[in-house]
Write a protein that holds these residues in place. Structure first.
Motif, PDB file in Angstrom:
ATOM      1  N   ARG A   1       0.838  -1.208   0.000  1.00 28.08           N
ATOM      2  CA  ARG A   1       0.000   0.000   0.000  1.00 28.08           C
ATOM      3  C   ARG A   1       0.867   1.250   0.000  1.00 28.08           C
ATOM      4  NH1 ARG A   1      -3.243  -2.883   3.635  1.00 28.08           N
ATOM      5  NH2 ARG A   1      -2.230  -1.883   5.421  1.00 28.08           N
ATOM      6  N   GLY A   2       1.932   1.206   0.804  1.00 29.47           N
ATOM      7  CA  GLY A   2       2.833   2.355   0.860  1.00 29.47           C
ATOM      8  C   GLY A   2       3.523   2.635  -0.456  1.00 29.47           C
ATOM      9  N   LYS A   3       3.699   1.574  -1.267  1.00 29.06           N
ATOM     10  CA  LYS A   3       4.330   1.732  -2.576  1.00 29.06           C
ATOM     11  C   LYS A   3       3.313   2.011  -3.680  1.00 29.06           C
ATOM     12  CE  LYS A   3       8.090  -1.572  -1.659  1.00 29.06           C
ATOM     13  NZ  LYS A   3       8.683  -2.879  -2.108  1.00 29.06           N
ATOM     14  N   GLY A   4       2.017   2.001  -3.305  1.00 27.30           N
ATOM     15  CA  GLY A   4       0.974   2.197  -4.310  1.00 27.30           C
ATOM     16  C   GLY A   4       0.781   0.992  -5.204  1.00 27.30           C
ATOM     17  N   GLU A   5       1.166  -0.188  -4.720  1.00 28.30           N
ATOM     18  CA  GLU A   5       1.049  -1.410  -5.519  1.00 28.30           C
ATOM     19  C   GLU A   5      -0.147  -2.236  -5.070  1.00 28.30           C
ATOM     20  OE1 GLU A   5       4.724  -3.546  -5.435  1.00 28.30           O
ATOM     21  OE2 GLU A   5       5.930  -1.795  -5.981  1.00 28.30           O
ATOM     22  N   LYS A   6      -0.570  -3.158  -5.928  1.00 30.13           N
ATOM     23  CA  LYS A   6      -1.730  -4.003  -5.661  1.00 30.13           C
ATOM     24  C   LYS A   6      -1.463  -4.934  -4.484  1.00 30.13           C
ATOM     25  CE  LYS A   6      -4.730  -7.471  -7.797  1.00 30.13           C
ATOM     26  NZ  LYS A   6      -4.964  -8.324  -9.001  1.00 30.13           N
ATOM     27  N   GLU A   7      -2.444  -5.044  -3.590  1.00 29.81           N
ATOM     28  CA  GLU A   7      -2.311  -5.921  -2.429  1.00 29.81           C
ATOM     29  C   GLU A   7      -2.574  -7.375  -2.823  1.00 29.81           C
ATOM     30  OE1 GLU A   7      -4.376  -4.572   1.059  1.00 29.81           O
ATOM     31  OE2 GLU A   7      -4.113  -2.459   0.496  1.00 29.81           O
ATOM     32  N   LEU A   8      -2.138  -8.289  -1.960  1.00 31.53           N
ATOM     33  CA  LEU A   8      -2.249  -9.724  -2.223  1.00 31.53           C
ATOM     34  C   LEU A   8      -3.466 -10.305  -1.523  1.00 31.53           C
ATOM     35  CD1 LEU A   8       1.469 -10.813  -1.642  1.00 31.53           C
ATOM     36  CD2 LEU A   8       0.364 -10.297  -3.826  1.00 31.53           C
ATOM     37  N   SER A   9      -4.235 -11.119  -2.244  1.00 35.19           N
ATOM     38  CA  SER A   9      -5.293 -11.897  -1.604  1.00 35.19           C
ATOM     39  C   SER A   9      -4.661 -13.110  -0.933  1.00 35.19           C
ATOM     40  CB  SER A   9      -6.308 -12.353  -2.654  1.00 35.19           C
ATOM     41  OG  SER A   9      -5.707 -13.317  -3.529  1.00 35.19           O
ATOM     42  N   MET A  10      -5.437 -13.847  -0.142  1.00 31.29           N
ATOM     43  CA  MET A  10      -4.912 -15.053   0.490  1.00 31.29           C
ATOM     44  C   MET A  10      -4.511 -16.083  -0.568  1.00 31.29           C
ATOM     45  SD  MET A  10      -4.447 -15.028   3.740  1.00 31.29           S
ATOM     46  CE  MET A  10      -4.546 -16.697   4.380  1.00 31.29           C
ATOM     47  N   ASP A  11      -5.291 -16.168  -1.658  1.00 33.74           N
ATOM     48  CA  ASP A  11      -4.914 -17.099  -2.723  1.00 33.74           C
ATOM     49  C   ASP A  11      -3.605 -16.687  -3.381  1.00 33.74           C
ATOM     50  OD1 ASP A  11      -7.071 -18.719  -2.303  1.00 33.74           O
ATOM     51  OD2 ASP A  11      -8.268 -17.940  -3.979  1.00 33.74           O
ATOM     52  N   ASP A  12      -3.440 -15.372  -3.614  1.00 33.57           N
ATOM     53  CA  ASP A  12      -2.172 -14.870  -4.164  1.00 33.57           C
ATOM     54  C   ASP A  12      -1.018 -15.265  -3.252  1.00 33.57           C
ATOM     55  OD1 ASP A  12      -3.533 -13.564  -6.231  1.00 33.57           O
ATOM     56  OD2 ASP A  12      -3.650 -11.665  -5.127  1.00 33.57           O
ATOM     57  N   MET A  13      -1.239 -15.066  -1.962  1.00 29.05           N
ATOM     58  CA  MET A  13      -0.197 -15.337  -0.981  1.00 29.05           C
ATOM     59  C   MET A  13       0.140 -16.818  -0.922  1.00 29.05           C
ATOM     60  SD  MET A  13       1.607 -13.534   1.236  1.00 29.05           S
ATOM     61  CE  MET A  13       2.683 -13.897   2.634  1.00 29.05           C
ATOM     62  N   LEU A  14      -0.899 -17.658  -1.005  1.00 30.47           N
ATOM     63  CA  LEU A  14      -0.683 -19.103  -0.946  1.00 30.47           C
ATOM     64  C   LEU A  14       0.170 -19.577  -2.114  1.00 30.47           C
ATOM     65  CD1 LEU A  14      -1.501 -21.575   0.769  1.00 30.47           C
ATOM     66  CD2 LEU A  14      -3.372 -21.947  -0.840  1.00 30.47           C
TER      67      LEU A  14
END
Length: 591
Positions: free
Chosen positions: A326-339
């Protein structure tokens, strides 16, 4: 008709692969006769790794539970077996020789027949001493092969280890497919290779259901000479646990094997009792995800039994990573993305740390390295930045020799940090410890117990045993249980009802367990000499304040309670904290 196949019920592992705690002594006493009445089990797993530790955490005496659970099986001739982590015995970190040797005398006296002795690295130096000590104590040592799938884990690799364990005196071999990723064809070929060379050796197969290969694997090992199959019962079978006895018996019976019949009235009674235990209290500590199978496990090779803790760890780190994104203005990760990212990172890390079979504690170490890598990569620091002594111990050879080779990058990093690799036999690195624990018991006026079983418990689980004796363990457990009940109740309440249940606001952030402390203040280095610049940081209710890495590898997020402004930090980054230590103070926001 084909050969006779016997069945074992892994009642201990059913619970460990589902949740945190084991049934109480009185519950085990109730279900044992019903398991016997089922008439289909030649063996039952009664205790072992994690069983005794979590009983202590619940304020229960595990020695009394083991004796009570084993007794009815002993009386009818059903063999009992336990899980033994070799160098680590019943815990997550190494155990001195004199304590390990005592364990077999104690367990034999308590009614346990067979220790299933394994090393997470398949290093025979960690297994062979235990084979000798178990036999000397009158037990039947079962040498164990930790099964995984990699370029180096071949039939020849495993057959060579089996030869050494049999030569050392093991009359039985277990194929421990702890993640359920062993390929059925390879397992069948391995079974045949061992049986061809050692026809009198008993082979027992233990396979988790996680990625869905276990039934095919059971059929392959049986068709190639296996003797005993580990199974589970509803409502804890399948998922990340083990195949159900009904399905296994049906499949093998249809294949023409001689298999025992199942008393279905007793099965339904055991099923009902197990559900009763879940409903009474154990279910509050069972992760619903552990009831589901996942083919994703094939790619990462992680064992199903640790998926619940892994998802909790991953959720906490994801929050930190998303804050950075968020601080970099980039897209956050969903739990599926993270997995997916975590599984990919495990696949990256695993060969570079020498392909250790992913079983306790090495599965936790590899997972933690991968998880920390995702964090430090997001911070722009690169990989292998946040590794503790346990992770390094695996890499350096202090826990045994890894099957593969260590990546040059890690060798160079170890040299830079002044860390030394060793080829020493791991168990020779640990001084004997029983005398010191005897002195502690005498000083406290504690009885050593029948067959020195209480002395053994203190020596095996010092921190947990002391808390058990003081009564603190029971108090902590009751608090944890109430929190779990409140959380479940809270999910059923309106926000207004939930707010009415909240207890008084507290300023102190307290360590819920012992371990190494990690902060993440705006991407601060773990070597930050001073944390004062982060005083004043604000937290919302439920935000993660820090993380504690427990001795057994689990990374536990510590919440900021009701939130507010950080006014003081009282524990340094990387500090080894104890349960109950105050980590910091948060000034509550005014209503």
């Amino acid at each position: 008709m084909k050969k006779r196949i016997q069945f074992s019920l892994v009642y201990r592992d059913m619970w460990q692969s589902s949740g945190k705690f084991q049934p109480r002594k009185d519950q085990l006493e109730r279900i044992a006769p019903v398991i016997i009445d089922m008439g289909c089990f030649a063996r039952v797993e009664t205790n072992g790794g994690a069983f005794e530790q979590v009983n202590l955490l619940a304020g229960e005496n595990p020695n009394a539970a083991v004796r009570a659970f084993c007794k009815p099986f002993n009386e009818v001739g059903i063999k009992t077996h336990m899980l033994d982590r070799g160098l680590n015995a019943l815990r997550m970190y190494p155990v001195p020789d004199d304590v390990r040797r005592l364990m077999y005398r104690v367990k034999h006296a308590q009614g346990v027949d067979i220790p299933r002795i394994f090393c997470g690295l398949n290093d025979v130096r960690n297994i062979i001493p235990s084979i000798k000590w178990a036999a000397e104590a009158g037990m039947t040592p079962q040498g164990t092969l930790c099964i995984t799938t990699s370029p180096i884990h071949t039939v020849e690799y495993y057959s060579n280890i089996a030869d050494q364990l049999i030569e050392a005196g093991a009359p039985e071999i277990c194929l421990k497919d702890m993640a359920g990723i062993g390929q059925p064809a390879m397992l069948g070929a391995l079974t045949k290779a061992i049986k061809t060379k050692h026809p009198d050796i008993i082979i027992q197969y233990h396979g988790h259901s996680g990625p869905g290969l276990s039934m095919a694997s059971i059929l392959e090992v049986c068709n190639n000479g296996a003797d005993i199959i580990d199974t589970a019962i509803e409502p804890l079978s399948w998922g990340k646990v083990h195949p159900d006895i009904i399905s296994v018996q049906s499949m093998l019976k249809n294949e023409g094997f001689d298999v025992p019949e199942i008393n279905m009235n007793a099965y339904m009674q055991a099923r009902s009792l197990t559900q009763e235990f879940i409903d009474e209290w154990l279910g509050y500590f069972i992760n619903p995800a552990n009831k589901h199978m996942s083919s994703l496990l094939l790619g990462c090779g992680l064992p199903g039994g640790m998926m619940g803790s892994m998802m909790a760890d991953m959720g906490g780190i994801r929050n930190v990573i998303n804050g950075i994104l968020r601080g970099k203005g980039e897209k956050e990760l969903s739990m599926d993305d993270m997995l997916v990212k975590l599984f990919d990172e495990v696949a990256y890390v695993w060969p570079r740390v020498g392909y250790p079979p992913l079983v306790t504690p090495f599965s936790q170490y590899v997972k933690n390295i991968a998880l920390m890598n995702l964090l430090t990569l997001t911070q722009g620091k690169g990989r292998f930045v946040m590794m503790d002594d346990s992770m390094w111990g695996m890499i350096l050879g202090k826990s045994g020799k890894v099957p593969g080779t260590i990546d040059p990058e890690l060798i160079a990093l170890a040299e830079k940090q002044g860390r030394k690799f060793t080829d020493d036999d791991p168990h020779t690195l640990l001084p004997d410890a029983l005398d010191g624990f005897r002195e502690e018991m005498q000083k406290n006026g504690w009885e050593a117990g029948p067959d020195d079983e209480e002395l053994f418990e203190l020596a095996m689980h010092p921190e947990q045993y002391r808390n058990y004796k003081s009564g603190q363990a029971k108090k902590n457990f009751l608090v944890d249980l109430q929190k779990a009940k409140d959380a479940r109740l809270g999910s059923q309440l309106t926000p207004e009802q939930l707010a009415a249940l909240k207890h008084a606001k507290a300023d102190a952030i307290v360590a819920p367990l012992g371990g190494h402390l990690y902060y993440e203040f705006g991407g601060a280095s773990e070597c930050a000499p001073c944390l004062e610049p982060f005083i004043g940081q604000h937290y919302k209710e439920g935000d993660t304040f820090c993380y504690i890495q427990a001795k057994w590898g689990e990374i536990v997020p510590v919440p900021s309670d009701l939130g507010g402004k950080l006014v003081e930090v009282t524990a340094r980054q990387g500090a080894n904290v104890r349960r109950g230590d105050i980590l910091g103070w948060i000034e509550r926001d005014k209503d």
